[in-house]
Every structure is written in C-alpha cells, then in structure tokens.
Motif scaffolding. Sequence first.
Motif, PDB file in Angstrom:
ATOM      1  N   ALA A  67      -2.177  10.520 -12.670  1.00 30.77           N
ATOM      2  CA  ALA A  67      -2.651  10.739 -11.305  1.00 30.77           C
ATOM      3  C   ALA A  67      -3.971  10.005 -11.062  1.00 30.77           C
ATOM      4  N   ARG A  68      -4.848  10.035 -12.050  1.00 33.13           N
ATOM      5  CA  ARG A  68      -6.132   9.336 -11.911  1.00 33.13           C
ATOM      6  C   ARG A  68      -5.909   7.832 -11.764  1.00 33.13           C
ATOM      7  N   ASN A  69      -5.050   7.265 -12.612  1.00 32.19           N
ATOM      8  CA  ASN A  69      -4.778   5.826 -12.541  1.00 32.19           C
ATOM      9  C   ASN A  69      -4.103   5.450 -11.225  1.00 32.19           C
ATOM     10  N   ALA A  70      -3.220   6.323 -10.740  1.00 33.49           N
ATOM     11  CA  ALA A  70      -2.552   6.057  -9.466  1.00 33.49           C
ATOM     12  C   ALA A  70      -3.561   6.029  -8.321  1.00 33.49           C
ATOM     13  N   ALA A  71      -4.558   6.898  -8.361  1.00 38.47           N
ATOM     14  CA  ALA A  71      -5.592   6.909  -7.324  1.00 38.47           C
ATOM     15  C   ALA A  71      -6.431   5.635  -7.384  1.00 38.47           C
ATOM     16  N   LEU A  72      -6.780   5.210  -8.591  1.00 33.69           N
ATOM     17  CA  LEU A  72      -7.568   3.987  -8.734  1.00 33.69           C
ATOM     18  C   LEU A  72      -6.794   2.762  -8.237  1.00 33.69           C
ATOM     19  N   GLU A  73      -5.516   2.694  -8.566  1.00 30.54           N
ATOM     20  CA  GLU A  73      -4.707   1.558  -8.128  1.00 30.54           C
ATOM     21  C   GLU A  73      -4.524   1.567  -6.608  1.00 30.54           C
ATOM     22  N   ALA A  74      -4.357   2.756  -6.032  1.00 35.70           N
ATOM     23  CA  ALA A  74      -4.229   2.846  -4.579  1.00 35.70           C
ATOM     24  C   ALA A  74      -5.506   2.374  -3.899  1.00 35.70           C
ATOM     25  N   ARG A  75      -6.649   2.755  -4.455  1.00 33.97           N
ATOM     26  CA  ARG A  75      -7.929   2.313  -3.893  1.00 33.97           C
ATOM     27  C   ARG A  75      -8.084   0.796  -4.007  1.00 33.97           C
ATOM     28  N   ASN A  76      -7.701   0.231  -5.155  1.00 37.88           N
ATOM     29  CA  ASN A  76      -7.800  -1.220  -5.337  1.00 37.88           C
ATOM     30  C   ASN A  76      -6.875  -1.973  -4.380  1.00 37.88           C
ATOM     31  N   LEU A  77      -5.653  -1.479  -4.213  1.00 34.27           N
ATOM     32  CA  LEU A  77      -4.716  -2.126  -3.289  1.00 34.27           C
ATOM     33  C   LEU A  77      -5.237  -2.093  -1.860  1.00 34.27           C
TER      34      LEU A  77
ATOM     35  N   ILE B 138       0.825  -1.216   0.000  1.00 34.57           N
ATOM     36  CA  ILE B 138       0.000   0.000   0.000  1.00 34.57           C
ATOM     37  C   ILE B 138       0.855   1.260   0.000  1.00 34.57           C
ATOM     38  N   TRP B 139       1.875   1.298   0.854  1.00 36.15           N
ATOM     39  CA  TRP B 139       2.649   2.534   1.001  1.00 36.15           C
ATOM     40  C   TRP B 139       3.302   3.003  -0.303  1.00 36.15           C
ATOM     41  N   PRO B 140       4.012   2.147  -1.066  1.00 34.85           N
ATOM     42  CA  PRO B 140       4.619   2.643  -2.299  1.00 34.85           C
ATOM     43  C   PRO B 140       3.590   3.224  -3.277  1.00 34.85           C
ATOM     44  N   GLN B 141       2.398   2.614  -3.346  1.00 32.08           N
ATOM     45  CA  GLN B 141       1.382   3.120  -4.257  1.00 32.08           C
ATOM     46  C   GLN B 141       0.802   4.447  -3.772  1.00 32.08           C
ATOM     47  N   VAL B 142       0.635   4.584  -2.457  1.00 34.88           N
ATOM     48  CA  VAL B 142       0.156   5.850  -1.908  1.00 34.88           C
ATOM     49  C   VAL B 142       1.176   6.958  -2.163  1.00 34.88           C
ATOM     50  N   TRP B 143       2.450   6.614  -1.981  1.00 35.59           N
ATOM     51  CA  TRP B 143       3.504   7.594  -2.269  1.00 35.59           C
ATOM     52  C   TRP B 143       3.506   7.946  -3.761  1.00 35.59           C
TER      53      TRP B 143
ATOM     54  N   MET C 166      -0.030  11.759   5.142  1.00 32.26           N
ATOM     55  CA  MET C 166       1.137  10.945   4.789  1.00 32.26           C
ATOM     56  C   MET C 166       2.065  10.793   5.993  1.00 32.26           C
ATOM     57  N   ASN C 167       2.297  11.892   6.703  1.00 32.85           N
ATOM     58  CA  ASN C 167       3.163  11.825   7.886  1.00 32.85           C
ATOM     59  C   ASN C 167       2.549  10.931   8.962  1.00 32.85           C
ATOM     60  N   GLN C 168       1.237  11.077   9.179  1.00 34.16           N
ATOM     61  CA  GLN C 168       0.575  10.238  10.177  1.00 34.16           C
ATOM     62  C   GLN C 168       0.619   8.763   9.774  1.00 34.16           C
ATOM     63  N   LEU C 169       0.440   8.500   8.489  1.00 33.27           N
ATOM     64  CA  LEU C 169       0.466   7.120   8.017  1.00 33.27           C
ATOM     65  C   LEU C 169       1.845   6.500   8.210  1.00 33.27           C
ATOM     66  N   ALA C 170       2.894   7.239   7.879  1.00 33.12           N
ATOM     67  CA  ALA C 170       4.259   6.724   8.068  1.00 33.12           C
ATOM     68  C   ALA C 170       4.515   6.424   9.543  1.00 33.12           C
ATOM     69  N   SER C 171       4.084   7.322  10.424  1.00 35.98           N
ATOM     70  CA  SER C 171       4.278   7.102  11.856  1.00 35.98           C
ATOM     71  C   SER C 171       3.478   5.897  12.346  1.00 35.98           C
ATOM     72  N   SER C 172       2.263   5.745  11.846  1.00 34.68           N
ATOM     73  CA  SER C 172       1.416   4.629  12.274  1.00 34.68           C
ATOM     74  C   SER C 172       1.999   3.296  11.821  1.00 34.68           C
TER      75      SER C 172
ATOM     76  N   GLU D  78      -8.110   3.719   8.010  1.00 40.45           N
ATOM     77  CA  GLU D  78      -8.749   5.038   7.999  1.00 40.45           C
ATOM     78  C   GLU D  78      -7.828   6.103   7.399  1.00 40.45           C
ATOM     79  N   LEU D  79      -6.545   6.066   7.774  1.00 43.49           N
ATOM     80  CA  LEU D  79      -5.602   7.056   7.254  1.00 43.49           C
ATOM     81  C   LEU D  79      -5.443   6.945   5.744  1.00 43.49           C
ATOM     82  N   VAL D  80      -5.301   5.723   5.247  1.00 45.77           N
ATOM     83  CA  VAL D  80      -5.133   5.537   3.808  1.00 45.77           C
ATOM     84  C   VAL D  80      -6.395   5.966   3.065  1.00 45.77           C
ATOM     85  N   THR D  81      -7.561   5.628   3.602  1.00 53.66           N
ATOM     86  CA  THR D  81      -8.818   6.016   2.966  1.00 53.66           C
ATOM     87  C   THR D  81      -8.941   7.536   2.888  1.00 53.66           C
TER      88      THR D  81
END
Length: 221
Positions: free
Chosen positions: A128-138, A97-102, A206-212, A152-155
């Motif tokens: 950017a649109r495709n990256a968002a779709l792939e992040a949602r699918n992952l 998930i993290w690499p795709q979110v980044w 992003m910062n909160q997600l990395a810390s979590s 919750e953070l990723v969503t």
Amino acid sequence: MDTDPLWSMISAGSLPLLLAAGALVLALIALLLGSGARRRHQDQMAALRERSDTLWREVDDIRVAQFNRPGEAGNGVAGSSVEEARYHTEVEAYSKIWPQVWHLHERLGMFLRAVEAGEAAGELRLEARNAALEARNLLNRNRPFCTESVDELVTRLIDAEIKAHLAACQYLDLLKDVSSASSNHDRRVLQDKCHSLHEGEARELMNQLASSIRHRAIRSS
C-alpha cells in the motif's frame, strides 16, 4: 424454609457461566457485524470496479470512433489536429493515473481489512505504501496534461489514502501497547478514522474522479 442461602450458592456458582455466556454472545454479535461490514465493502468494491471498467470501455470507444472518423478538410485542419493531439495527450495521462489510483485504493483496502481482522499485514502494508508513492510520482509526471479539477481530485484522493494508511500503522503500534489505560479508546478512534478516510472520503473522491475523467473524454471528443 429459608431459601436465601441456597439461592446465594446457586448464584455464586453460576456467575462464571453467565459471564462466559455473555462473552460468547458478544463475540457472536461482533462476528456477525464484521461479516456484514466485509460483505458491504466487497459489494461496494465490485460496484466501483464495474464503474472503472465502464469508464475505460467508453474511452476506448471514443478512441476507435476518432480513428475511424475521416479527416476534416479546409482551413480547420491544423486547428483540428492540435485539438486532437491535446485530447490524446490528456487521455493518455488519465490512462496512466487511473489504474495506479485504483491499485492504491485496492491495496490499501486489503491492508486495512487485514489489520482489522488481526491478520499478518506486513507485506500488504508495504504494498500500500509503494502504491501511494507510485501514484504520487505518476501524478507529478503527468500533472501538466491534466485539468485542474482532475489534478485536485487525484491529489486529495492520494492524501486521503495516505492518511488512512498512517492511521492503520498507528493502530498496529497501539496494539503492542497493552499497558496504557487509554489505548482501547485510541484504537477505536483510529479504526473510525481509517473507515472514514478509506470507505468514505476516498471512495467518494474515486467516484468524482471517474465522472470527471468521463466528462473530459466525452466533451473533448
């Protein structure tokens, strides 16, 4: 000698020159402000990239330490195996998930900067649109293996990036509408919305997600 007519002629003749000089000064100020904002954005992106690299180095160190740690004997072997399997499953989900979110955050940032600079942004818009779709699918595929906080953070992060993308697309549509008296105001509102979502809310998430993720990896190890 009455100098009023002479002064009037000089003022009338220099008015276009004064207006041109004023426009030039405003353009230079806008250029300096844009350059400063871009440098700050690049510095923030570099800092976030460094945090990302640090996070995954720490996760790799934990994996190596677990691999090298001798197995525990006695009645706790079965329980330890289950916990270790659960840990690896969770970390594996984050490693996808993290690499795709980044990637989404980076692609969208490039798209927004191209839009603001008035450059051709059709390809970046699609990326950017495709990256968002792939992040949602992952996220959907790996949601059962994530904690509720990470889910919750990723969503929220993906939603914020999608909203920024839509605002930028609306901005591009308004650029074509030069007949509307309110279009200038609407464009400024959309620009502010893009900055607030991408450089404000999404960056904080992003910062909160990395810390979590770091907290889960270290605690579970």
